[in-house]
Design a protein around this motif. Sequence first.
Motif, mmCIF file in Angstrom:
data_model
loop_
_atom_site.group_PDB
_atom_site.id
_atom_site.type_symbol
_atom_site.label_atom_id
_atom_site.label_comp_id
_atom_site.label_asym_id
_atom_site.label_seq_id
_atom_site.Cartn_x
_atom_site.Cartn_y
_atom_site.Cartn_z
ATOM 1 N N HIS A 69 -29.003 -26.671 53.314
ATOM 2 C CA HIS A 69 -29.230 -25.463 52.505
ATOM 3 C C HIS A 69 -27.921 -24.787 51.880
ATOM 4 O O HIS A 69 -27.571 -24.390 51.037
ATOM 5 N N LEU A 70 -26.887 -25.062 52.927
ATOM 6 C CA LEU A 70 -25.253 -24.395 52.336
ATOM 7 C C LEU A 70 -25.165 -25.313 51.068
ATOM 8 O O LEU A 70 -24.702 -24.677 50.143
ATOM 9 N N LEU A 71 -25.186 -26.542 50.995
ATOM 10 C CA LEU A 71 -24.928 -27.163 49.769
ATOM 11 C C LEU A 71 -25.469 -26.671 48.646
ATOM 12 O O LEU A 71 -25.052 -26.374 47.741
ATOM 13 N N THR A 72 -26.723 -26.366 48.702
ATOM 14 C CA THR A 72 -27.643 -25.884 47.384
ATOM 15 C C THR A 72 -27.349 -24.706 47.213
ATOM 16 O O THR A 72 -27.246 -24.060 45.983
ATOM 17 N N VAL A 116 -40.515 -33.001 53.233
ATOM 18 C CA VAL A 116 -40.371 -33.843 52.126
ATOM 19 C C VAL A 116 -41.495 -35.060 52.152
ATOM 20 O O VAL A 116 -41.492 -35.637 51.199
ATOM 21 N N LEU A 117 -41.918 -35.198 53.309
ATOM 22 C CA LEU A 117 -42.566 -36.626 53.363
ATOM 23 C C LEU A 117 -43.883 -36.533 52.928
ATOM 24 O O LEU A 117 -44.765 -35.352 53.033
ATOM 25 N N PRO A 118 -44.604 -37.636 52.511
ATOM 26 C CA PRO A 118 -46.033 -37.444 51.956
ATOM 27 C C PRO A 118 -47.062 -37.161 53.212
ATOM 28 O O PRO A 118 -48.017 -36.780 52.893
ATOM 29 N N MET A 176 -38.299 -26.934 60.838
ATOM 30 C CA MET A 176 -38.918 -28.239 60.506
ATOM 31 C C MET A 176 -39.921 -27.858 59.568
ATOM 32 O O MET A 176 -40.771 -28.507 59.074
ATOM 33 N N SER A 177 -40.159 -26.521 59.093
ATOM 34 C CA SER A 177 -40.900 -26.004 58.164
ATOM 35 C C SER A 177 -40.433 -25.879 56.698
ATOM 36 O O SER A 177 -40.985 -25.615 55.733
ATOM 37 N N TYR A 178 -38.908 -26.063 56.976
ATOM 38 C CA TYR A 178 -38.057 -25.594 55.636
ATOM 39 C C TYR A 178 -38.417 -26.892 54.458
ATOM 40 O O TYR A 178 -38.121 -28.026 55.047
ATOM 41 N N THR A 179 -38.182 -26.564 53.573
ATOM 42 C CA THR A 179 -38.311 -27.515 52.317
ATOM 43 C C THR A 179 -37.123 -27.568 51.403
ATOM 44 O O THR A 179 -36.832 -26.259 51.057
ATOM 45 N N LEU A 206 -35.221 -39.109 51.183
ATOM 46 C CA LEU A 206 -34.274 -38.423 49.951
ATOM 47 C C LEU A 206 -33.363 -39.328 49.452
ATOM 48 O O LEU A 206 -33.082 -39.073 48.330
ATOM 49 N N ALA A 207 -32.772 -40.076 50.478
ATOM 50 C CA ALA A 207 -31.847 -41.279 49.881
ATOM 51 C C ALA A 207 -32.485 -41.915 48.573
ATOM 52 O O ALA A 207 -32.072 -42.171 47.393
#
Length: 283
Positions: A109-112, A131-133, A212-215, A248-249
């Motif tokens: 989050h800091l990066l974005t 982010v996972l299906p 863990m609910s953060y997107t 993500l990678a």
Amino acid sequence: MTDPTIGNLRVNGATLHYEVRGRGPLLLLIPGGAGGAASLDGIADDLAAEYTVATYDPRGMSGSTLDDPGAEQNVAEHADDALRILELLSPDEPAKVFGSSSGGITALHLLTAHPERIERLVAHEPPVVEVLPDAPEHRALIARVQETLRGQGLMPAMAEFAAGLRRGGDTGGDTTPDSKPEISLPPQAAARAERTMANLPYFLERIVPSFMSYTPDIDRLEELSNRLVLACGQDSHGELPYRPAAFLAERLNTELLHFPGGHTGLTTHPAEFAERLRKALQA
């Protein structure tokens, strides 16, 4: 071991305990889980030969106190805490940043939010499971953990949580541990057990469900992928914390680096972990 310089930083709603050691450009290490600055001692001392290494206790843990002990926690505010430390210790230059586990979520989050403050970021197994299906399964895990915490207490809830992490999130209510050989922790890691245990209720009740609910903003991460390194433990294949970084990678078309050990490799393999991190920061 290098004796760190200790400081306190007043931020919104909290006072942060931070530690600084070494000389050179700033490297901020953001701890994860129920560990604080002390959980990073094993790698901080090695890295202090090349960097001014800053570590800190996240708000609400160990030496970082909350104005309101019952305050809800969120990733953006924790990232703002990290930003304040960067502004204090490296006001004129962007810094290198490492975050592990929930600390890796803070770092993403800091990066974005403030890419101008970060020269290079290494995020080790940030459990951004949204982010996972199969994200709904992991939401169910978090709900079970919270229900178990309320109904049965801390240790049964930790057993539920740990089983879910090992098995990719879907325990089906089975919390029997996998049969794996025990890892013998270094003495300084064992000495931190009491403080970590004291942080566990806060971590499990308020950090786990929020973080863990953060997107993460994947489009923004793609724009910034030239300064982002995603990493996993070489022994973590198949476990839940491994999967989001690997996802993500692949999504960002970047290399996934493997570090020694598993999710807690920085405490079980500190020297090897520090060397791998050093190379990742310089690449």
